[in-house]
Motif scaffolding. Structure first.
Motif, PDB file in Angstrom:
ATOM      1  N   ASP A  45       0.848  -1.139  -0.097  1.00 50.72           N
ATOM      2  CA  ASP A  45       0.087  -0.084  -0.161  1.00 50.72           C
ATOM      3  C   ASP A  45       0.780   1.250  -0.141  1.00 50.72           C
TER       4      ASP A  45
ATOM      5  N   ALA B  52      -6.427  -2.291   4.324  1.00 51.76           N
ATOM      6  CA  ALA B  52      -6.032  -3.535   3.807  1.00 51.76           C
ATOM      7  C   ALA B  52      -6.412  -4.430   4.719  1.00 51.76           C
TER       8      ALA B  52
ATOM      9  N   ARG C 272     -10.691  -3.578  -3.041  1.00 50.61           N
ATOM     10  CA  ARG C 272      -9.739  -2.711  -2.761  1.00 50.61           C
ATOM     11  C   ARG C 272      -8.376  -2.829  -3.859  1.00 50.61           C
TER      12      ARG C 272
ATOM     13  N   ARG D 110      -7.202  -0.380  -7.798  1.00 50.92           N
ATOM     14  CA  ARG D 110      -6.052   0.103  -8.346  1.00 50.92           C
ATOM     15  C   ARG D 110      -6.018   0.091  -9.792  1.00 50.92           C
TER      16      ARG D 110
END
Length: 334
Positions: free
Chosen positions: A132, A183, A191, A195
């Motif tokens: 992350d 996370a 999640r 990206r």
């Protein structure tokens, strides 16, 4: 260094340090590469890996200082293939390498046509599993560059098209990541998928970036003690630079850009920098300069160094920034 069955050899850049490329590291890298007989370099990694590989490919065993001093005279004899693994700013499609010249106490960009790669291979799946923090800092680097190159006096309709496209994809991706939760949460899949916009922007954004070089935020941090964390330091300077642009010239492209970002965030344009910073802080908390070890006594020296050593890129700022303005920005962010 480890030999592979297909005849290739691997040099791990971690051996030379985890910070941005410095002259000592690159000289050691050049010496190690010289132990092999090869006709192609395949660099897989982030910007540091690619920048160092560009230099090694051109150097042919010569020291980094000699390369910098005589780069126009060098002719590359090996093929160069660059494969990025972070959401960075397109080193694989530029002829530029950023080098921290510790002997001179400054960071410098070197560039020449021989440093263009023969092949740039973009594999979006390589970004899966990116931690992350690395995802946040490297994609923030892209956001900073997309904003500054869009505002550059050297921008064109073509480069602005890619700049605005990058802003939309990155900020929208941040929103999706934040909405998916931390996370390890039940929405981890969402999640990870959030990206995706940042992966998709690789091709278009990198083509745009090689057209315009403007890095006021990066160059303001280049001479500082925070240069060991360059992507974080870009964010440390980011909105502070934009606010000062608005103080000097609250008109033109910056007004269009402010409205564009405000629309993505769904906020009033008058508060766009506050909202942007609040939002990004959810992914990467912003630090004051003193938290990186910068002292108040350092600020005048750093401002002077930026003006004297980073003129090549500082001249591409939205508006000119002189010593007094650089010092003012530094004090505000201290």
């Amino acid at each position: 260094m480890e030999p592979y069955e297909n005849g290739a050899n691997v040099i791990l850049v971690d051996k030379y340090g985890a910070q941005e490329p410095i002259n000592v590291m690159i000289d050691e890298f050049i010496a190690d590469a010289g132990k092999f007989d090869y006709d192609r370099i395949v660099a897989v990694g982030g910007g540091a890996v690619m920048d160092m590989s560009k230099v090694v490919a051109v150097a042919g065993g010569i020291s980094i200082d000699d390369v910098i001093d005589h780069l126009p005279d060098f002719r590359r004899s090996v093929r160069l293939v660059l494969v990025p693994t972070t959401c960075d700013t397109g080193s694989e499609v530029t002829e530029i390498a950023a080098i921290n010249r510790t002997r001179l106490g400054c960071k410098a960009g070197i560039a020449g046509p021989e440093m263009f790669a023969d092949d740039a291979v973009l594999v979006p799946e390589l970004l899966y599993g990116l931690p992350d923090h690395v995802f946040a800092t490297s994609s923030l680097d892209v956001l900073v560059h997309s904003v500054e190159s869009t505002l550059s006096p050297n921008s064109t309709p073509y480069t602005r098209m890619f700049g605005y496209g990058a802003m939309k994809m990155i900020i929208s991706g941040y929103k999706a990541v934040a909405e998916a939760g931390p996370a390890g949460s039940p929405r981890q899949v969402q999640r990870t998928d959030a990206r995706l916009p940042d992966r998709l922007r690789l091709c278009g954004y990198r083509l745009r970036y090689r057209r315009v070089r403007c890095r006021a935020c990066a160059e303001l941090s280049a001479g500082r003690k925070i240069s060991y964390a360059p992507r974080e330091s870009n964010y440390a300077m980011f909105t502070g630079v934009l606010r000062n642009y608005m103080e000097i010239k609250p008109e033109g492209e910056i007004l269009k850009m402010n409205q564009f970002i405000a629309d993505i965030l769904g906020c009033d344009v008058a508060y766009v920098y506050d909202e942007l910073e609040t939002f990004i802080n959810k992914l990467l908390p912003k630090k004051a300069l003193h938290e990186y070890g910068v002292t108040e006594q350092d600020l005048p020296e750093f401002a002077d160094r930026v003006i004297k050593t980073q003129e090549r890129l500082m001249k591409n700022c939205f508006v000119p920034l002189d010593y007094d303005r650089v010092l003012k920005i530094s004090k505000e962010l201290y």
